[in-house]
Design a protein around this motif. Structure first.
Motif, PDB file in Angstrom:
ATOM      1  N   ALA A 268     -11.951  40.051  27.655  1.00  0.00           N
ATOM      2  CA  ALA A 268     -11.077  39.073  26.999  1.00  0.00           C
ATOM      3  C   ALA A 268     -11.566  38.867  25.576  1.00  0.00           C
ATOM      4  CB  ALA A 268     -11.065  37.746  27.757  1.00  0.00           C
ATOM      5  N   THR A 269     -10.652  38.533  24.685  1.00  0.00           N
ATOM      6  CA  THR A 269     -10.993  38.159  23.321  1.00  0.00           C
ATOM      7  C   THR A 269     -10.946  36.646  23.217  1.00  0.00           C
ATOM      8  OG1 THR A 269     -10.080  40.218  22.446  1.00  0.00           O
ATOM      9  CG2 THR A 269     -10.391  38.416  20.894  1.00  0.00           C
ATOM     10  N   VAL A 270     -12.078  36.066  22.876  1.00  0.00           N
ATOM     11  CA  VAL A 270     -12.189  34.604  22.749  1.00  0.00           C
ATOM     12  C   VAL A 270     -12.506  34.311  21.290  1.00  0.00           C
ATOM     13  CG1 VAL A 270     -13.354  32.527  23.547  1.00  0.00           C
ATOM     14  CG2 VAL A 270     -13.027  34.447  25.113  1.00  0.00           C
ATOM     15  N   GLY A 271     -11.517  33.779  20.570  1.00  0.00           N
ATOM     16  CA  GLY A 271     -11.712  33.573  19.136  1.00  0.00           C
ATOM     17  C   GLY A 271     -11.895  34.919  18.461  1.00  0.00           C
ATOM     18  N   THR A 272     -13.010  35.081  17.774  1.00  0.00           N
ATOM     19  CA  THR A 272     -13.326  36.374  17.146  1.00  0.00           C
ATOM     20  C   THR A 272     -14.254  37.224  18.012  1.00  0.00           C
ATOM     21  OG1 THR A 272     -15.196  35.375  15.988  1.00  0.00           O
ATOM     22  CG2 THR A 272     -13.071  35.374  14.840  1.00  0.00           C
ATOM     23  N   ALA A 273     -14.689  36.693  19.133  1.00  0.00           N
ATOM     24  CA  ALA A 273     -15.661  37.383  19.985  1.00  0.00           C
ATOM     25  C   ALA A 273     -14.950  38.176  21.075  1.00  0.00           C
ATOM     26  CB  ALA A 273     -16.627  36.384  20.609  1.00  0.00           C
ATOM     27  N   PHE A 274     -15.646  39.207  21.559  1.00  0.00           N
ATOM     28  CA  PHE A 274     -15.129  40.050  22.629  1.00  0.00           C
ATOM     29  C   PHE A 274     -16.059  39.911  23.830  1.00  0.00           C
ATOM     30  CE2 PHE A 274     -14.655  44.274  24.721  1.00  0.00           C
ATOM     31  CZ  PHE A 274     -13.312  44.160  25.059  1.00  0.00           C
ATOM     32  N   GLN A 292     -19.462  40.868  18.581  1.00  0.00           N
ATOM     33  CA  GLN A 292     -18.701  40.335  17.446  1.00  0.00           C
ATOM     34  C   GLN A 292     -18.714  38.806  17.469  1.00  0.00           C
ATOM     35  OE1 GLN A 292     -14.792  42.140  17.580  1.00  0.00           O
ATOM     36  NE2 GLN A 292     -15.646  44.162  18.049  1.00  0.00           N
ATOM     37  N   ALA A 293     -19.832  38.251  17.878  1.00  0.00           N
ATOM     38  CA  ALA A 293     -19.940  36.797  18.039  1.00  0.00           C
ATOM     39  C   ALA A 293     -20.733  36.199  16.874  1.00  0.00           C
ATOM     40  CB  ALA A 293     -20.606  36.471  19.362  1.00  0.00           C
ATOM     41  N   THR A 294     -20.921  34.888  16.933  1.00  0.00           N
ATOM     42  CA  THR A 294     -21.673  34.143  15.927  1.00  0.00           C
ATOM     43  C   THR A 294     -22.929  33.593  16.565  1.00  0.00           C
ATOM     44  OG1 THR A 294     -19.594  33.531  14.847  1.00  0.00           O
ATOM     45  CG2 THR A 294     -21.566  32.249  14.257  1.00  0.00           C
ATOM     46  N   LEU A 349     -17.731  29.256  22.213  1.00  0.00           N
ATOM     47  CA  LEU A 349     -18.116  29.545  20.847  1.00  0.00           C
ATOM     48  C   LEU A 349     -18.586  28.289  20.128  1.00  0.00           C
ATOM     49  CD1 LEU A 349     -15.220  31.979  19.839  1.00  0.00           C
ATOM     50  CD2 LEU A 349     -17.321  32.442  21.114  1.00  0.00           C
ATOM     51  N   MET A 350     -19.295  28.452  19.038  1.00  0.00           N
ATOM     52  CA  MET A 350     -19.760  27.313  18.236  1.00  0.00           C
ATOM     53  C   MET A 350     -18.580  26.548  17.640  1.00  0.00           C
ATOM     54  SD  MET A 350     -23.065  27.100  18.272  1.00  0.00           S
ATOM     55  CE  MET A 350     -23.439  26.149  16.796  1.00  0.00           C
ATOM     56  N   SER A 351     -17.453  27.235  17.471  1.00  0.00           N
ATOM     57  CA  SER A 351     -16.267  26.571  16.940  1.00  0.00           C
ATOM     58  C   SER A 351     -15.567  25.693  17.971  1.00  0.00           C
ATOM     59  CB  SER A 351     -15.277  27.633  16.435  1.00  0.00           C
ATOM     60  OG  SER A 351     -14.875  28.481  17.502  1.00  0.00           O
ATOM     61  N   GLY A 352     -16.025  25.737  19.226  1.00  0.00           N
ATOM     62  CA  GLY A 352     -15.412  24.935  20.274  1.00  0.00           C
ATOM     63  C   GLY A 352     -14.418  25.711  21.116  1.00  0.00           C
TER      64      GLY A 352
END
Length: 360
Positions: A268-274, A292-294, A349-352
């Motif tokens: 799944a793609t969650v935000g910008t992460a895979f 591709q995460a933060t 993610l850190m963005s919530g």
């Protein structure tokens, strides 16, 4: 601290250039060595050897890296062919050096054997002393001195030495009871007789054992039930160190469950992460991977079929967590599952933003 170690100075220039090119591709991709290993199907230890110049990467690994990093495969394999020829030349020079060393050692060893003293010439003539059997001019005096006699009709000056008691050839012949030849014959006869006696004893023991094991002697022993074969756990492939519940909480790379033994079963793609679910049928376990995460993003793998919550003593936890570091990717420890559909990966993610995988 730099990410890469200095390449060995003894490397061929073409091999060194190829290893440097592989390092640049990995740097540009932003992947860690563990992520490269997981995506190419070659272990992390192997990639460390390839990138540090200790081993030339096989062509399959080079093609897989080109696919992962989006590099032109033809250009990269051309550089690999040049490096492979240089590597072969280096190995040939090494083999020739080792062969020269072995030849020198063999010559030195043979030289030591050549320096051993040769047996004295005329050794047999030493045994044939003044008292030996002889027929010839001038020997009559010696024979007569030993009690010999000159038969009637014998030519003047010739004598026949007397025979020793027991039919021996004479003390001077070197073949009497006390001579080396006689001792050797005695030892041979003794060894032969000992061998015959030993063979007879073995035959007698075999006959006795056969009689004791006859069908009429011990019918109870013949009816003794044989023990049923015990079943053991399936043998794991080389490098794989756990299976099933033993894998829960363990690192998939350290346990050898990644690479060729793992596949992605959900993503799944969650935000910008895979986010992916990685499942290993060989290990009977699954884990989550995020790329591709933060830094600071979290990923979790949950086993929906696990019986325990991990809160009580002795229960295996049904979820494992991972935290993204500066490499911008991470993976969790493993949870035991019986099939891939029993597991689900989620990211926070850190963005919530939150999200979970769906089965492919």
């Amino acid at each position: 601290m730099p990410r890469w170690k200095a390449l060995p100075e003894e490397l061929d220039p073409q091999v060194k250039e190829f290893a440097s090119q592989l390092r640049r591709l990995v740097d540009r991709s932003g992947l860690s060595i563990a992520a490269v290993a997981d995506r190419t199907g070659y272990s992390k230890t192997s990639w460390e050897r390839y990138l540090n110049g200790r081993l030339l990467a096989p062509k399959g690994a080079v093609v897989a890296l080109a696919d992962v990093t989006g590099t032109n495969t033809n250009h990269l394999t051309t550089m690999w062919e040049l490096a492979e020829r240089a590597w072969s030349r280096s190995e040939m020079r090494h083999d020739m050096t080792m062969e020269a060393i072995r030849i020198s050692q063999a010559r030195a060893a043979l030289g030591e054997f050549d320096q051993t003293p040769a047996p004295a010439k005329g050794g047999r003539s030493t045994a044939m002393g003044p008292g030996a059997d002889s027929i010839g001019p001038g020997s009559g005096a010696v024979a007569n001195g030993a009690g010999g006699r000159t038969p009637t009709g014998a030519p003047q000056g010739f004598a026949i030495s007397p025979q020793q008691p027991g039919g021996g050839a004479g003390a001077g012949s070197g073949r009497g009871p006390g001579s080396p030849d006689g001792s050797r014959r005695g030892r041979k006869i003794t060894m032969f007789l000992a061998g015959v006696v030993g063979a007879l004893l073995v035959i007698a023991a075999a006959v006795l054992l056969t009689d004791l094991g006859g069908k009429d002697k011990d019918p109870v022993a013949k009816r003794k039930p044989t023990a049923a074969p015990t079943t053991s756990a399936p043998e794991l492939p080389a490098g794989v160190k756990c299976s099933g519940d033993d894998c829960t909480g363990e690192d998939p790379e350290a346990m050898g469950c990644g690479g060729e033994f793992a596949r992605t079963t959900a993503s799944a793609t969650v935000g910008t992460a895979f986010v992916e679910v990685r499942y290993s049928k060989t290990c009977g376990a699954a884990w989550a991977r995020i790329t591709q995460a933060t830094e600071g993003d979290q990923v979790q793998i949950a086993s929906e079929a696990a019986a325990g919550t991990g809160e009580s003593e002795g229960e295996k936890p049904k979820a494992q967590n991972g935290l993204v570091d500066a490499d911008k990717d991470a993976y969790t420890p493993m949870v035991a599952v019986t099939k891939a559909a029993d597991s689900k990966a989620c990211a926070t993610l850190m963005s919530g933003v939150k999200g979970c995988t769906t089965q492919q």
